[in-house]
Each structure stands twice: as structure tokens, then as C-alpha cells.
Design an enzyme around this catalytic site. Structure first.
Site, short mmCIF file in Angstrom:
data_model
loop_
_atom_site.label_atom_id
_atom_site.label_comp_id
_atom_site.label_asym_id
_atom_site.label_seq_id
_atom_site.Cartn_x
_atom_site.Cartn_y
_atom_site.Cartn_z
N LYS A 79 48.36 44.31 48.11
CA LYS A 79 48.08 44.35 46.61
C LYS A 79 49.19 44.77 45.65
O LYS A 79 50.02 45.52 46.10
CB LYS A 79 46.98 45.34 46.06
N SER A 154 39.47 45.33 40.60
CA SER A 154 40.94 44.38 40.21
C SER A 154 41.42 43.86 41.48
O SER A 154 42.24 42.95 41.26
CB SER A 154 41.72 45.70 39.58
N SER A 178 37.51 48.71 43.00
CA SER A 178 38.30 47.53 42.93
C SER A 178 38.43 47.08 44.54
O SER A 178 39.30 46.26 44.87
CB SER A 178 39.78 47.81 42.67
N1 GLN Z 1 36.58 47.78 37.65
C1 GLN Z 1 36.84 49.38 37.39
C2 GLN Z 1 37.78 49.25 36.12
O1 GLN Z 1 37.83 48.44 35.47
C3 GLN Z 1 37.40 49.57 38.69
C4 GLN Z 1 39.02 49.58 38.66
C5 GLN Z 1 39.38 49.81 39.91
O2 GLN Z 1 38.95 50.39 40.97
N2 GLN Z 1 40.90 49.85 39.96
O3 GLN Z 1 38.21 50.42 36.00
#
Ligand code: GLN
Length: 504
Positions: A79, A154, A178
Site C-alpha cells: 500500500k 482506503s 481500511s
Molecule cells: N473509512 C475510514 C476513514 O475514512 C477508515 C480509514 C482507514 O482505516 N484508513 O477514515
């Protein structure tokens, strides 16, 4: 399609160890796959120029009789939130376009030392803010199950890469889901470790009290193999636990063959609003629980009254921490610099750079976080959110006094359509309702495929949560359920299901 790309990392590693396959062949097969499908999937922001050289070096060392680790020679997708010296690291943001790090993240350094072969950097929502990858500055990733749908976020790039057989293993990061939510919508496995169990040194920080790095794979065993490589104490991360961890691959193997489910107490949270869940998601969840029960697990209703306030607390704590972490992108220290016309000042250059370099969602959260931290509002917003966080931690403590693990659907819906929620931040945030509590409390969570939703044929995941430091229990339980379900389906979900969208 080469058979090599369909192998699990564990099976590929066995063929590499026996000499049946070389790392160069395995790496080339994955690079060919990326070349064939990634124009449609867009899982990768960057494909490595060095992968074949690194693979050749592993092959040479193996031929010379060197003792290599259990996954040496297996390709890995990374990532883009994790910094790398031989590829750009952008965290999905324009402000870091072409940014080259002078050092490797600890997890990347450990992956290299274990002989894993970095294939490239995967797409993500900008600075890991989002649940769909649509907030990436470089365009969205598409779900391999249906190219019109989101791959989650994400870390949608890592999950899509694994689901589309572009990589057998991937690294993700999970601040509010994410790793787990992308696994849920792509039919893959994702695990968020206990807070502090895996180093964040070199992980571009989103919210430091919530962030964790972890594995994204097609099987629970593969996740354990990757976790064994990246986990453990790192003196460079001040939040890193000093625990000595058991082998998570061994835990997964034990789960797959053992009698783990007999007598296991599985808590189901009464307050989770069934009405907010898509019908097929609830049905798949209930069916997975029933098959566990048939193996001797005990399903227990558990009250966790504060979980429903997790989203509200998280979307204050996260922006507050993010607004502070992102202050370093000031046009001086990293990446982009935009000089406005006229006589520029330090402040006008900084403002122009941040205006051009950050996307809408990042700006939204910086404004929200700065506001929540301002002197007059600090107690009302940030202080209250921290109190809710404590109440959620207490809910977990009370729950784990009664059950071994908690189970929830990994997210309320299957993959939604690209564009469906992008203009409605609240709907996007509500998608995180089941994943966020684990981050607020620092406990580990895993998402394992539980089947396909009847109404749309898209993948669904079940999430298990365990007390802090009991990551091995999640590997045992996840692998036990996976073995049961894969058996009942007559093969892995990704192999069995019709792969739609035309390209694959
Ligand atoms: N969807 C969550 C957010 O927008 C999770 C993000 C993450 O885990 N990096 O913050």
C-alpha cells in the site's frame, strides 16, 4: 492465465522451496497479470522496475544453498502509505507526487529481509481517508468482481490486487477499517493487528492512536505468514509492544485442522442495527454463525451499548489527529511546492501548496479537526469523543469477560457503485460502523469471506474481534471457519464465483 498466479502464497512458497518454480517465473507471471488487467482494475499506482532483479537474487541465493525464510521469493504488493526507497510513496496524494523516501518502512524492510519481492505500490484513498479509493488523487480502483463497483477503502488497491490475482500477498493499513472493509467487498482476507503489534515506522501517519499495518491476502494462512514477517517489536516505533508473539501461520494451520470451534463462545452484539444491514449481508452472517454453531460453537448475545457512537467519536478523533499529522506537508519539508503569482511569502506558498496538493476529503477533515481542537471547543468535541472512546473500551472489556470473540458483519453492505456515495460524506462514514470500534479500543480484528449476498452475488465478509494481544486466536478461528466454508462451497470463493465486469 498462468496457474502460478492462482496459487496461495503458502502453496507458491512450497513450490519455490522445492525448486519446482523459480521466483523469477512467479514474479514474471504476476507482472504479466498486472500488464493484462491493471488498466481496468487500477490497483497499482506504481509497478516496480526492480522486481525481476530482486527475484533473480533470491533464486541465486537459494541455488547457492542459503537458508531462506518460509516465504522467500513470493511477490508482495505494498500500500502506498508505506514508504519505500526504490519506488515513489504518495499516500494517494498530489502533495507527495513522485516523493522518494530516503528509508524503507520497517514492515517493508522486514519483507525484503524475508525475501518477499515487492511488485509495486497500491492505490488508496488520499492519506487513507475513505472507504472506496475514490478519494485517491490518481483515480479510483475498480472491484474485480464488478468493475463498476468500489473495491473498498482506503486500501482498495491492495485488496483488488489480491482479488484479481495480481499479487498473492499485500500490505495494508487500518485506521478505521481500511484493511477489513476492502477484504469484505473483494472476497479476500484482511487482519488488523492489536495496536502496537506491527511497526508503523515509515507508515505515513493518518491518526496515530488508531493506525495499524497488517496483511491482505486470499487465505487466512497467507495472512499469518505475512504477519509473521512484519510483526514484532520495533525500537523505532515508540508505540510498539515488546511482546514475543507466537507464529500466526502456525495458529492458522492449527485452526484449519483442529477443533477450535468446539466450545468457542462467540458474542453477537445486540445493539448493532440489523435494519441498517443489507439483507444478503445479514443472511450470510447468520449462515456463517449457524455453521460455527453446528461445529460446537456457542453463540451468545452481548450488549455493547456504546458501539453505535463509535462512528461519531471516530470522526472527531481521527480529523483532530490527522490535522496535526498533516501539518508537516508545508511546502518546505516534503513534496509539492506551489508558488503563487506576485510576491510570495512563506504563508502564501504554504497556502497555495496545500490548496493544490490536498483533495476535498483531506481538506474537509483538516478543517473539522482544527475546529474540534480549537480552545473554545476542545472539551465539547475532542474531550467528549475521548470519553466515548473509553466507554467503547469498557464495552469490549465487559464483552470479553463473557465470550472469547465477538462477531459482526465486516460492513453493512456489499460493494456499492463507484460514484454512489462520493458526494455524501456521511453515508461514506456510516459504512465504517462495524470496523471502527476495534481501532478505538486497540483490539485486533479479522475479516474472512462468508459467502455471496443473494440479491447481488457480491462477496460478504464476517469480522471476528478478540481481546488485545490475542491475534493468534483470530487466526485460529478465521482459519477454522474458512476451512468449513471453503469445503461447503467446493473451493475458495474467488475461484468459485463468476468474475464479472468483462475484463477478467
Ligand atoms: N473509512 C475510514 C476513514 O475514512 C477508515 C480509514 C482507514 O482505516 N484508513 O477514515
Amino acid at each position: 492465465m498462468s496457474e502460478l498466479i492462482r496459487l496461495s502464497a503458502a502453496d507458491l512458497a512450497a513450490k519455490l522451496a522445492s525448486g519446482e518454480v523459480s521466483s523469477v517465473e512467479a514474479t514474471q507471471a504476476h507482472l504479466d497479470r498486472i500488464a493484462a488487467v491493471d488498466a481496468d482494475i487500477h490497483a497499482f499506482l506504481h509497478v516496480s522496475d526492480h522486481a525481476l532483479d530482486i527475484a533473480a537474487d533470491i533464486d541465486r541465493r537459494r541455488a547457492a544453498g542459503e537458508e531462506l525464510g518460509p516465504v522467500a521469493g513470493v511477490p508482495l504488493a505494498i500500500k502506498d502509505v508505506l514508504v519505500t526507497t526504490d519506488m515513489p510513496s504518495t499516500s494517494g496524494s498530489r502533495i507527495l507526487e513522485n516523493y522518494m523516501s530516503p528509508f524503507d518502512a520497517t514492515v517493508v524492510a522486514r519483507a525484503r529481509a524475508a525475501g518477499l519481492v515487492p511488485l509495486g505500490k497500491t492505490n488508496m484513498d488520499e492519506f487513507a481517508m475513505g472507504s472506496s479509493t475514490e478519494h485517491s488523487a490518481y483515480g479510483a480502483t475498480h472491484n474485480p468482481w464488478d468493475l463498476d463497483r468500489i473495491p473498498g477503502g482506503s486500501g482498495g488497491g491492495s485488496a483488488a490486487a489480491v482479488a484479481a490475482f495480481e499479487a498473492p500477498l499485500a500490505l495494508g493499513s487500518d485506521t478505521g477499517g481500511s484493511i477489513r472493509q476492502p477484504a469484505h467487498v473483494t472476497g479476500t482476507v484482511g487482519l488488523k493487528p492489536t495496536y502496537g503489534a506491527v511497526s508503523r515506522y515509515g507508515a505515513i501517519a493518518l491518526a496515530s492512536s488508531l493506525d495499524q499495518v497488517g496483511p491482505v491476502t486470499r487465505t487466512v494462512l497467507d495472512a499469518g505468514l505475512l504477519h509473521d514477517v512484519i510483526g514484532g517489536h520495533d525500537p523505532r516505533d515508540s508505540t510498539s509492544l515488546t511482546d514475543v508473539w507466537p507464529s500466526f501461520a502456525d495458529a492458522a494451520r492449527e485452526g484449519a485442522r483442529g477443533d477450535v470451534l468446539r466450545g468457542l463462545r462467540v458474542g453477537v452484539i445486540t445493539e448493532l442495527p440489523d435494519s441498517g444491514f443489507q439483507r444478503g449481508v445479514s443472511a450470510s452472517f447468520r449462515a456463517a454463525l449457524a455453521s460455527m454453531e453446528a461445529q460446537g460453537a456457542e453463540i451468545v448475545e452481548i450488549s455493547a451499548p456504546h458501539f453505535e457512537f463509535g462512528v461519531a467519536a471516530y470522526y472527531l478523533i481521527l480529523p483532530a489527529e490527522a490535522s496535526s499529522n498533516l501539518a508537516k506537508f508545508d511546502s518546505v519539508r516534503f513534496g509539492l511546492r506551489v508558488t503563487p503569482p506576485g510576491t510570495p511569502t512563506v504563508e502564501s506558498v504554504m497556502a497555495a501548496t496545500r490548496d493544490a496538493g490536498f483533495g476535498d476529503e483531506v481538506k474537509r477533515r483538516i478543517i473539522l479537526g482544527t475546529y474540534a481542537l480549537s480552545a473554545g471547543y476542545y472539551d465539547a468535541y475532542y474531550g467528549s469523543a475521548q470519553k466515548v472512546r473509553t466507554l467503547i473500551q469498557r464495552d469490549f472489556d465487559a464483552a470479553f469477560a463473557q465470550v472469547d470473540v465477538l462477531a459482526t458483519p465486516s460492513a453493512p453492505t456489499t460493494a456499492f457503485r463507484l460514484g454512489e456515495k462520493i458526494d455524501d460524506p456521511m453515508q461514506m462514514y456510516l459504512n465504517d460502523v462495524t470496523t471502527i470500534p476495534a481501532n478505538l479500543a486497540g483490539v485486533p480484528g479479522i475479516s474472512v469471506p462468508s459467502g455471496l449476498a443473494e440479491e447481488d452475488g457480491l462477496p460478504v465478509g464476517i469480522q471476528f474481534l478478540a481481546p488485545a494481544r490475542q491475534d493468534a486466536l483470530l487466526y485460529r478461528v478465521g482459519a477454522a471457519l474458512e476451512a468449513l466454508l471453503v469445503d461447503s462451497w467446493g473451493g475458495p470463493l474467488l475461484d468459485r464465483a463468476p468474475v464479472r465486469g468483462g475484463a477478467l
